[in-house]
Design a protein around this motif. Structure first.
Motif, mmCIF file in Angstrom:
data_model
loop_
_atom_site.group_PDB
_atom_site.id
_atom_site.type_symbol
_atom_site.label_atom_id
_atom_site.label_comp_id
_atom_site.label_asym_id
_atom_site.label_seq_id
_atom_site.Cartn_x
_atom_site.Cartn_y
_atom_site.Cartn_z
ATOM 1 N N UNK A 24 53.918 52.743 48.061
ATOM 2 C CA UNK A 24 53.698 53.577 46.883
ATOM 3 C C UNK A 24 52.446 53.146 46.121
ATOM 4 N N UNK A 25 52.039 51.889 46.320
ATOM 5 C CA UNK A 25 50.821 51.430 45.663
ATOM 6 C C UNK A 25 49.592 52.214 46.073
ATOM 7 N N UNK A 26 49.605 52.760 47.303
ATOM 8 C CA UNK A 26 48.450 53.520 47.789
ATOM 9 C C UNK A 26 48.277 54.852 47.075
ATOM 10 N N UNK A 65 44.804 57.127 47.533
ATOM 11 C CA UNK A 65 44.933 58.574 47.687
ATOM 12 C C UNK A 65 43.930 59.400 46.885
ATOM 13 N N UNK A 66 43.670 59.101 45.616
ATOM 14 C CA UNK A 66 42.762 59.981 44.856
ATOM 15 C C UNK A 66 41.398 60.167 45.512
ATOM 16 N N UNK A 74 47.176 61.530 54.838
ATOM 17 C CA UNK A 74 48.402 61.829 55.593
ATOM 18 C C UNK A 74 49.411 60.701 55.459
ATOM 19 N N UNK A 75 48.978 59.477 55.705
ATOM 20 C CA UNK A 75 49.892 58.343 55.716
ATOM 21 C C UNK A 75 50.438 58.041 54.327
ATOM 22 N N UNK A 76 49.614 58.154 53.292
ATOM 23 C CA UNK A 76 50.075 57.854 51.934
ATOM 24 C C UNK A 76 51.085 58.883 51.448
ATOM 25 N N UNK A 122 54.226 44.961 46.254
ATOM 26 C CA UNK A 122 53.253 45.953 45.777
ATOM 27 C C UNK A 122 52.008 45.271 45.223
ATOM 28 N N UNK A 123 52.196 44.172 44.489
ATOM 29 C CA UNK A 123 51.057 43.481 43.878
ATOM 30 C C UNK A 123 50.011 43.032 44.890
ATOM 31 N N UNK A 124 50.395 42.187 45.871
ATOM 32 C CA UNK A 124 49.396 41.763 46.864
ATOM 33 C C UNK A 124 48.878 42.921 47.708
ATOM 34 N N UNK A 125 49.711 43.923 47.958
ATOM 35 C CA UNK A 125 49.258 45.077 48.742
ATOM 36 C C UNK A 125 48.185 45.859 47.994
ATOM 37 N N UNK A 126 48.413 46.133 46.730
ATOM 38 C CA UNK A 126 47.423 46.852 45.926
ATOM 39 C C UNK A 126 46.139 46.038 45.800
#
Length: 246
Positions: free
Chosen positions: A57-59, A64-65, A174-176, A204-208
């Protein structure tokens, strides 16, 4: 939270989240390819898919934008629609198939995708909506069953002839979008474990952070370099996720 902090593999999950964020940020794909093998060994296949859905969800706010502004919106939405229809069938498989064979299937699918992309194998799509709807439908089943939404889409995207910027934008969009749709579908079918949900939130933190780094590193002219790095990381993740190494 205590159960997540007590996971013996938590440092590996954190490292995987950071790494796949970086790869996803500059390549537009790779999150599930890297994360699922590692997470499945720690959380099991169902837990890995649930944690991925939350973490991804972080993406929505990072990747995404910008990707959506550069993507082929019509084609992307067609494929998302087809995948959304078939994804529940894959989730049913996730909930009812023995986890060990499913982990083998995950690793083999990722390894096959890696070989195909490195070797330059492609699947040529014909004109019209039909082939793209078919690719989306197959991606939905595979994504629901294994969390791997991207393999068939990645291989076909490499045959599109698009420039790196457009291809990256299409894949990331697509993936997001589809990853965000995966979470409520998992909930409807009862494939959401509390520990996995909390683990996904922690990651989410390290992923973002990794995604922001990857986006900053993206250079259209350095396509070979960043893809080479992505392939190497994906290959290492496959080895790490093999059930033989438990």
């Amino acid at each position: 939270m205590d159960a997540v902090l007590a996971l013996p593999g938590l440092p590996w999950l954190l490292l995987a989240a950071l790494t796949c964020g970086v790869v996803y940020g500059f390549a537009g794909f790779g999150t599930a390819l890297i994360f699922i093998p590692v997470a499945a060994a720690i959380l099991g296949p169902e837990g890995a898919v649930a944690a991925l859905a939350v973490m991804g969800l972080g993406s929505v706010v990072t990747m995404l934008p910008r990707a959506w502004a550069q993507a082929d919106k019509r084609t992307t939405l067609l494929m998302v629609g087809a995948a959304t229809v078939t994804m529940p069938a894959g989730i049913w498989m996730l909930a009812h198939v023995d986890p060990t064979p499913l982990r083998w299937a995950m690793c083999l699918l990722i390894a096959g995708t890696l070989v195909a992309t490195v070797a330059g194998w492609t699947i040529r799509l014909g004109a019209g909506m039909g082939p793209r709807l078919g690719v989306g439908a197959v991606a939905g089943v595979l994504g629901g069953a294994t969390g791997l939404l991207g393999p068939v889409v990645i291989v076909t995207a490499l045959a599109s002839g698009d420039r790196a910027v457009r291809m990256r934008a299409n894949l990331a969009s697509f993936l997001t979008i589809l990853n965000a749709a995966l979470l409520p579908m998992l909930w409807v079918q009862g494939v959401l474990d509390r520990t996995a949900l909390v683990a996904g939130a922690v990651l989410i933190g390290p992923y973002v952070g990794g995604t922001m780094i990857g986006m900053a590193l993206f250079r259209p002219g350095a396509e070979r370099v960043y893809r080479g790095i992505a392939y190497a990381v994906v290959g290492a993740a496959v080895v790490a996720g093999l059930p033989l190494l438990d």
